[in-house]
Design a protein around this motif. Structure first.
Motif, mmCIF file in Angstrom:
data_model
loop_
_atom_site.group_PDB
_atom_site.id
_atom_site.type_symbol
_atom_site.label_atom_id
_atom_site.label_comp_id
_atom_site.label_asym_id
_atom_site.label_seq_id
_atom_site.Cartn_x
_atom_site.Cartn_y
_atom_site.Cartn_z
ATOM 1 N N TRP A 14 0.832 -1.209 0.000
ATOM 2 C CA TRP A 14 0.000 0.000 0.000
ATOM 3 C C TRP A 14 0.868 1.261 0.000
ATOM 4 N N MET A 15 1.940 1.266 0.810
ATOM 5 C CA MET A 15 2.821 2.429 0.871
ATOM 6 C C MET A 15 3.497 2.667 -0.482
ATOM 7 N N GLN A 16 3.929 1.606 -1.146
ATOM 8 C CA GLN A 16 4.568 1.749 -2.446
ATOM 9 C C GLN A 16 3.585 2.266 -3.484
ATOM 10 N N LEU A 17 2.335 1.797 -3.404
ATOM 11 C CA LEU A 17 1.304 2.254 -4.332
ATOM 12 C C LEU A 17 0.990 3.730 -4.130
ATOM 13 N N GLN A 18 0.970 4.173 -2.874
ATOM 14 C CA GLN A 18 0.657 5.569 -2.543
ATOM 15 C C GLN A 18 1.892 6.467 -2.548
ATOM 16 N N LEU A 28 10.946 -2.540 3.997
ATOM 17 C CA LEU A 28 11.564 -3.195 2.835
ATOM 18 C C LEU A 28 12.635 -4.194 3.261
ATOM 19 N N GLN A 29 13.253 -3.924 4.388
ATOM 20 C CA GLN A 29 14.299 -4.828 4.886
ATOM 21 C C GLN A 29 13.699 -6.059 5.563
ATOM 22 N N SER A 30 12.529 -5.883 6.171
ATOM 23 C CA SER A 30 11.930 -6.985 6.926
ATOM 24 C C SER A 30 10.959 -7.812 6.077
ATOM 25 N N LYS A 31 9.952 -7.143 5.503
ATOM 26 C CA LYS A 31 8.952 -7.751 4.616
ATOM 27 C C LYS A 31 8.099 -8.823 5.286
ATOM 28 N N SER A 32 8.116 -8.882 6.605
ATOM 29 C CA SER A 32 7.286 -9.862 7.310
ATOM 30 C C SER A 32 6.973 -9.351 8.713
ATOM 31 N N GLY A 33 5.962 -9.964 9.345
ATOM 32 C CA GLY A 33 5.603 -9.576 10.700
ATOM 33 C C GLY A 33 4.495 -8.549 10.736
ATOM 34 N N LYS A 34 4.333 -7.923 11.895
ATOM 35 C CA LYS A 34 3.307 -6.905 12.110
ATOM 36 C C LYS A 34 3.971 -5.530 12.251
ATOM 37 N N CYS A 35 3.195 -4.495 11.970
ATOM 38 C CA CYS A 35 3.748 -3.142 12.029
ATOM 39 C C CYS A 35 4.242 -2.771 13.421
ATOM 40 N N ARG A 36 3.602 -3.313 14.450
ATOM 41 C CA ARG A 36 4.040 -2.997 15.813
ATOM 42 C C ARG A 36 5.495 -3.427 16.055
ATOM 43 N N ASP A 37 5.946 -4.436 15.293
ATOM 44 C CA ASP A 37 7.313 -4.934 15.470
ATOM 45 C C ASP A 37 8.356 -3.918 14.993
ATOM 46 N N TYR A 38 7.947 -2.987 14.156
ATOM 47 C CA TYR A 38 8.899 -2.041 13.551
ATOM 48 C C TYR A 38 8.526 -0.587 13.842
ATOM 49 N N GLN A 39 7.602 -0.421 14.743
ATOM 50 C CA GLN A 39 7.135 0.919 15.082
ATOM 51 C C GLN A 39 8.208 1.734 15.792
ATOM 52 N N ARG A 40 8.321 2.980 15.397
ATOM 53 C CA ARG A 40 9.208 3.929 16.063
ATOM 54 C C ARG A 40 8.363 4.940 16.819
ATOM 55 N N GLY A 93 2.917 6.051 17.008
ATOM 56 C CA GLY A 93 4.253 6.003 16.422
ATOM 57 C C GLY A 93 4.164 5.932 14.918
ATOM 58 N N TYR A 94 5.235 5.489 14.286
ATOM 59 C CA TYR A 94 5.232 5.427 12.829
ATOM 60 C C TYR A 94 6.197 4.350 12.349
ATOM 61 N N VAL A 95 6.040 3.959 11.099
ATOM 62 C CA VAL A 95 6.975 3.038 10.452
ATOM 63 C C VAL A 95 7.456 3.681 9.157
ATOM 64 N N GLU A 96 8.700 3.375 8.812
ATOM 65 C CA GLU A 96 9.288 3.894 7.583
ATOM 66 C C GLU A 96 9.362 2.799 6.535
ATOM 67 N N ILE A 97 9.173 3.165 5.297
ATOM 68 C CA ILE A 97 9.175 2.179 4.226
ATOM 69 C C ILE A 97 10.535 1.490 4.091
ATOM 70 N N THR A 98 11.599 2.208 4.389
ATOM 71 C CA THR A 98 12.935 1.600 4.295
ATOM 72 C C THR A 98 13.082 0.449 5.277
ATOM 73 N N THR A 99 12.486 0.593 6.459
ATOM 74 C CA THR A 99 12.534 -0.477 7.466
ATOM 75 C C THR A 99 11.721 -1.682 7.023
#
Length: 265
Positions: free
Chosen positions: A43-47, A70-82, A62-68
Motif C-alpha cells: 500500500w505504501m509503495q502504491l501511494q 523493505l528490509q523486513s517484509k514480514s511480521g506486524k507493524c508494531r514490530d517495527y514501530q518507532r 508512532g510510525y513506520v518507515e518504508i525503508t525499514t
C-alpha cells in the motif's frame, strides 16, 4: 518625496499572526499496529508514502518507515514501530516563519494538534502556496529596499553614469512607454532587479554595511535571490538546480539582509 519602507518585521508579524504550519501540513495516514507488513508495504509503495503512522486504539502512537519494512517484509507493524522523538514534533499553531530552521534539522516533522499527532510536514510541502507567498514577500521587500538604497546613495540621478548604457536604455524605454499611457513616475522605478543589484554593489561602503563580505559574494547571493523570485513568479519548482537546504538557507539570509537594509538611513 519621502520613501516609505515596508519592513520585514511587518511581514514576519503577518505570517506569525495569521499563517501557521496548519496550512501546509498533510494528514498523517495511519495503519493499525497489528497490520501485516507485506500488505502495508504494498500500500505504501502504491501511494508513494515514505512514512505512515501506527495506531494503538484510536491514537497514532508512532510510525513506520518504508525503508525499514523493505528490509523486513514480514511480521506486524508494531514490530517495527518507532516512537515520536520530541525533535520530530511540532505544534499545529507554529508560525510558518519558524518552519524553515526546523526543517533544516530533520527531513520531516509530525504535527501535534491537542497533544495528538495528526499530520506530517516534509520539505516537499514548502512548494505550497502559503510558503510561496512568504518567499515572494521576502524577495519583493528585498528588491524594494535595494531601490531605496539606490535613491539614498545616488542623489540627483548620479546612478545613470554608473549603470551600463544598454541597461539604462532599457529602463528609459519602459519609462517612455509608461509616459505614453500617462502612468510614468520616476525613471528609477523602471530599473530591474539586476540593475539595483549592480548599483548597490558599486558602492563599497554600502555592501560592507550590508555585510555582504565582497562584491563577488554579494553578486552571487543577490543573483540567487533574483532566480528564486523568477521561479516563484513563474510557478516553477523552488529547488530547480538547487536543494531544500540551499533554499532554506537563502530564505534565512534574505531575511537577515532585509533587517540590515532597514537599519541604513
Amino acid at each position: 518625496m519621502k520613501q516609505l519602507k515596508s519592513r520585514s518585521q511587518d511581514l514576519r508579524s503577518l505570517f506569525e499572526n495569521s499563517i501557521t504550519i496548519e496550512y501546509v501540513a498533510e494528514p498523517l495516514k495511519a495503519v493499525t499496529a497489528d497490520a501485516d507488513v507485506t500488505e502495508v508495504l504494498d500500500w505504501m509503495q502504491l501511494q508513494d508514502f515514505d512514512v505512515v503512522g501506527v495506531k494503538t486504539g484510536n491514537t497514532i502512537s508512532g510510525y513506520v518507515e518504508i525503508t525499514t519494512l523493505l528490509q523486513s517484509k514480514s511480521g506486524k507493524c508494531r514490530d517495527y514501530q518507532r516512537v515520536f522523538h520530541p525533535q520530530e514534533l511540532v505544534a499545529i499553531s507554529t508560525p510558518l516563519m519558524k518552519l524553515f530552521p526546523i526543517l533544516q534539522q530533520t527531513p520531516r516533522l509530525f504535527v501535534l494538534d491537542c497533544n495528538k499527532v495528526t499530520g506530517i510536514i516534509t520539505c516537499g510541502d514548502l512548494q505550497k502556496a502559503p510558503v510561496r507567498m512568504l518567499l515572494f514577500g521576502l524577495v519583493t521587500l528585498l528588491e524594494m529596499n535595494l531601490l531605496r538604497l539606490v535613491r539614498l546613495y545616488y542623489p540627483q540621478d548620479s546612478w545613470q553614469k554608473v549603470l551600463k548604457p544598454d541597461r539604462l536604455e532599457a529602463a528609459q524605454k519602459l519609462w517612455r512607454e509608461s509616459q505614453e499611457r500617462n502612468e510614468a513616475t520616476d525613471l528609477l522605478d523602471y530599473l530591474q532587479f539586476c540593475d539595483k543589484r549592480e548599483l548597490v554593489l558599486n558602492q563599497p561602503e554600502l555592501f560592507q554595511q550590508l555585510e555582504l563580505k565582497s562584491k563577488r559574494f554579494g553578486e552571487r547571493f543577490l543573483k540567487s535571490s533574483e532566480h528564486l523570485r523568477n521561479r516563484l513568479a513563474h510557478a516553477q519548482s523552488l529547488v530547480s538546480g538547487s536543494s531544500w537546504k540551499d533554499l532554506i538557507s537563502l530564505a534565512e539570509d534574505m531575511e537577515r539582509l532585509l533587517v540590515r537594509c532597514e537599519e541604513i538611513e
